[in-house]
Design a protein around this motif. Structure first.
Motif, short mmCIF file in Angstrom:
data_model
loop_
_atom_site.label_atom_id
_atom_site.label_comp_id
_atom_site.label_asym_id
_atom_site.label_seq_id
_atom_site.Cartn_x
_atom_site.Cartn_y
_atom_site.Cartn_z
N GLN A 414 0.82 -1.22 0.00
CA GLN A 414 0.00 0.00 0.00
C GLN A 414 0.86 1.27 0.00
O GLN A 414 0.70 2.13 -0.87
CB GLN A 414 -0.95 0.00 1.20
N PRO A 415 1.80 1.44 0.95
CA PRO A 415 2.62 2.67 0.89
C PRO A 415 3.54 2.70 -0.33
O PRO A 415 3.80 3.78 -0.87
CB PRO A 415 3.41 2.62 2.20
N LEU A 416 4.02 1.51 -0.79
CA LEU A 416 4.88 1.51 -1.98
C LEU A 416 4.11 1.97 -3.21
O LEU A 416 4.63 2.73 -4.04
CB LEU A 416 5.46 0.11 -2.20
N THR A 417 2.86 1.49 -3.38
CA THR A 417 2.02 1.92 -4.50
C THR A 417 1.77 3.42 -4.43
O THR A 417 1.83 4.14 -5.45
CB THR A 417 0.69 1.16 -4.49
N ASN A 421 2.80 6.33 -7.19
CA ASN A 421 1.82 7.25 -7.74
C ASN A 421 2.19 8.70 -7.47
O ASN A 421 2.09 9.57 -8.36
CB ASN A 421 0.43 6.96 -7.20
N TYR A 422 2.60 8.97 -6.21
CA TYR A 422 2.97 10.34 -5.89
C TYR A 422 4.24 10.75 -6.63
O TYR A 422 4.42 11.92 -7.00
CB TYR A 422 3.17 10.51 -4.37
N GLY A 423 5.15 9.79 -6.89
CA GLY A 423 6.35 10.11 -7.68
C GLY A 423 5.99 10.49 -9.11
O GLY A 423 6.55 11.44 -9.68
N LYS A 424 5.07 9.73 -9.72
CA LYS A 424 4.63 10.05 -11.08
C LYS A 424 3.95 11.41 -11.12
O LYS A 424 4.14 12.21 -12.07
CB LYS A 424 3.68 8.98 -11.60
N LEU A 444 5.79 15.32 -2.48
CA LEU A 444 7.00 14.87 -1.77
C LEU A 444 6.69 14.55 -0.31
O LEU A 444 7.23 13.60 0.27
CB LEU A 444 8.08 15.96 -1.88
N ASP A 445 5.84 15.36 0.34
CA ASP A 445 5.46 15.08 1.74
C ASP A 445 4.77 13.73 1.86
O ASP A 445 5.03 12.94 2.80
CB ASP A 445 4.52 16.17 2.26
N ARG A 446 3.88 13.42 0.87
CA ARG A 446 3.17 12.14 0.93
C ARG A 446 4.10 10.97 0.61
O ARG A 446 3.91 9.86 1.12
CB ARG A 446 1.98 12.19 -0.02
N ILE A 447 5.08 11.23 -0.27
CA ILE A 447 6.08 10.18 -0.52
C ILE A 447 6.85 9.86 0.76
O ILE A 447 7.06 8.69 1.13
CB ILE A 447 7.05 10.63 -1.64
N ARG A 453 5.75 4.95 6.65
CA ARG A 453 4.78 3.90 6.99
C ARG A 453 5.30 2.53 6.58
O ARG A 453 5.21 1.56 7.35
CB ARG A 453 3.46 4.20 6.27
N ALA A 454 5.88 2.41 5.39
CA ALA A 454 6.44 1.13 4.96
C ALA A 454 7.61 0.70 5.84
O ALA A 454 7.75 -0.47 6.20
CB ALA A 454 6.90 1.25 3.49
#
Length: 635
Positions: A414-417, A421-424, A444-447, A453-454
């Motif tokens: 979940q955090p990796l996905t 997405n946030y990177g794209k 970037l904050d969400r990444i 989390r991961a």
């Protein structure tokens, strides 16, 4: 003298004195009639000293009165001489009566002493005929005085003694001391310590024997029992399979206690002064050791240990245990025990349980019996068992993580996905002619947030899977339960189970091993989830409650499943007992071992309604409790 005879005797004496006085007063006889007053003195002599003195004074007075009243008219030298003779005779008779009374009193007291004596006193004549037989002889031999008097002593009592030795001693010294064996009236034999004294008449000729004897039978029996007891003790001492030695601890206890301040507990005082404790033990002199002690300390012979102390055998880390023993003995205990490590003469370090017992004849620690039980192999076996248990618990954790692999993968994916997405999205915001820096900053904050989390998920898995020696530390059970629920949340959602931590006051910290306690929590949560899979309809809730109970912290996992059938609640912690078709029955058994090793207890029971509760307790830590209660979680 009987009370009735005394007035009668006094009356006769008074009448006789008056008759003699009348004859002396009115008779014309020129003889010394007053001399007859001596008969009055002799008559009252048995009544006592004061009667003798009174009779003497009265007789003298009556003689003088009779002389002046009846013979004054014919006074001559002859009359005066007769008066003088009468008075002298009265005086002499009075003095002799007093002396005779004193002698008879002394002899009577001596006779009473002989009767009061517990020893036998027998007086025999030259022909061995018994002339005197006291109460002690009656009691010991069983023959009454009336039956013993007049009998030959050796024939009556069947005496056995060294006759030649006795005759020689009597002839040479006039007395003999030794042992005599005799027969009582009931036929039993007695051994006596006897002393014989030769009796002589006024001319010095032997006329008999006075003997005094004391019964040695009981003393001999007691001595025999004492020797037998000592022999039994010696046999037990020598043949005991554990090391034993006797020591003098009188100086040891003196050194250990003489400088202790008033009101100060001895044990912590000695623990803080290891050198003093060592000096005290250096004064514990060994008197004797058995063969097991020789072997335990790798000595070649008992002589290497006898006469020395065990001071050099006590390792520094053993001083607190030694202080505990010294404090108990100084406090009046008859025995004290503690486990410690000792160094043998061969250089081996051994674990022993040392017990010190105060022997009955001990005075202020002068006789101490010390025993040492070698528990080195036991402790090594216990360490191996603990290591095996830790490895088994680790294997169970790894197996459990295998069961949770899908849930862990989901938690990490979940955090990796989200990161992908946030990177794209961030790249798209950057590719614009005018990059939107605000959106880029948010991506970037969400990444970063999802990366954290991961990392947390991976950290929890690594912590649970790590293999390390158990280590007790303060535990936040609320935080630990949250982490455990997070690890099994996918399993709970797949089974349609709602997990929650019940609200309540914030508990203090517990003491335990973090990894192992978390393993127990995950195991109980997984069991609760699996117990509700077959529930059709109704609620499926799994709750965790944490609180204090009986000075312990209690963690209870409650489900709304089918509960335990039959005696399952009592047997659920037994190895290889399981209620699952594909279960091995080791999970809860390992949980019990983990909890009990950390000083707690684990138990299971069916609820009043539906489902069951499995709870465990842990001791409190010394850390401060939580400042604020955390809100309940709902997953």
């Amino acid at each position: 003298m009987p009370v009735i005879r005394r007035p009668l005797l006094l009356g006769v004496a008074v009448v006789l004195a008056l008759v003699i006085f009348a004859i002396d007063y009115w008779s014309p006889l020129d003889g010394a009639v007053a001399v007859l007053q001596t008969a009055v003195i002799l008559l009252v002599a048995p009544l006592g000293r004061r009667f003798v003195v009174g009779a003497g004074l009265s007789a003298g007075t009556l003689a003088i009165v009779a002389f002046f009243g009846g013979h004054m008219h014919s006074m001559s030298e002859g009359a005066l001489s007769r008066l003088g003779v009468s008075l002298v005779a009265i005086l002499i008779t009075t003095l002799l009566s007093l002396r005779d009374r004193s002698t008879r009193t002394t002899l009577g007291e001596q006779a009473r002493i002989l009767e009061l004596s517990h020893d036998t006193v027998v007086i025999r004549d030259r022909g061995d005929v018994i002339l005197y037989w006291n109460d002690g002889a009656e009691h010991l031999y069983g023959w009454p005085r009336v039956e013993a008097l007049g009998k030959r002593c050796n024939e009556l009592l069947q005496s056995s003694f060294a006759a030649a030795e006795v005759d020689a001693a009597m002839e040479r010294e006039g007395h003999w001391s030794g042992e005599v064996t005799r027969t009582r009236r009931d036929g039993s034999r007695v051994v006596l310590a006897s002393r014989w004294l030769l009796r002589r008449d006024p001319e010095g000729r032997p006329v008999g024997i006075i003997e005094s004897s004391a019964d040695l039978t009981e003393a001999r029996r007691a001595d025999a029992e004492r020797r037998s007891s000592e022999q039994r003790f010696r046999t037990i001492f020598e043949s005991a399979g554990f090391a034993t030695w006797e020591s003098d601890w009188s100086e040891t206890l003196r050194i250990a206690t003489e400088d202790v301040p008033d009101g100060q507990p001895i044990e912590p005082w000695l623990v803080a002064r290891a050198s003093l404790t060592q000096a005290a033990m250096a004064a514990a002199v060994i008197r004797q050791v058995n063969q097991a002690a020789v072997e335990l300390f790798d000595a070649e012979a008992a002589g290497q240990l006898v006469g020395s102390s065990m001071c050099e055998r006590y390792l520094p880390e053993a001083m607190p245990a030694v202080a505990q023993i010294l404090a108990a003995l100084a406090g009046g205990a008859d025995e004290a025990e503690s486990e410690m490590r000792l160094l043998t003469l061969g250089g081996r370090v051994i674990d022993v349980v040392v017990r010190v017992n105060v022997l009955p004849e001990s005075h202020e620690g002068s006789h101490m019996l010390v025993t040492a039980y070698d528990v080195t192999e036991r402790n090594e076996a216990r360490a191996r068992i603990e290591q095996t248990s830790a490895e088994l618990a680790h294997a169970a954790r790894v197996s459990m993580l295998g069961q949770l692999a899908a849930s862990i993968a989901h938690e990490v994916n979940q955090p990796l996905t989200a990161i992908v997405n946030y990177g794209k999205s961030a790249k798209r915001w950057l590719s614009r002619d005018e990059p939107d820096l605000g959106e880029l900053d948010l991506c970037l904050d969400r990444i970063v947030s999802n990366s954290t989390r991961a990392a947390d998920v991976i950290g929890r898995v690594r912590g649970l899977a790590r293999k390390a020696a158990p280590q007790t530390e303060p535990l936040d059970l609320i935080e630990l339960s949250e982490e455990a629920m997070a690890l099994v949340q996918r399993e709970a959602r797949a089974a349609g189970v709602t997990m929650r931590r019940l609200n309540g006051e914030a508990p203090p910290l517990a003491a335990g091993d973090r990894v192992q306690v978390q393993q127990v929590l995950v195991n109980l949560l997984m069991n609760g989830i699996q117990a509700m899979r077959d529930v059709r309809g109704g609620r499926r809730e799994l709750s965790v409650a944490i609180g204090e109970a009986d000075a312990m912290l209690r963690v209870a996992v409650e489900d709304s499943g089918t509960g335990f059938a039959g005696d399952g609640a009592q047997r659920i912690f037994e190895p290889f007992f399981t209620t699952k078709e594909d279960g091995m029955g080791m999970g809860l058994s390992i949980c019990r071992s983990i909890i009990e090793a950390q000083g707690g207890r684990i138990m299971a029971s069916n609820n009043d309604g539906e489902g069951a509760t499995v709870a465990f307790t842990l001791p409190l830590a010394t850390a401060e409790p939580h400042a604020l209660a955390q809100p309940p979680s709902l997953i």
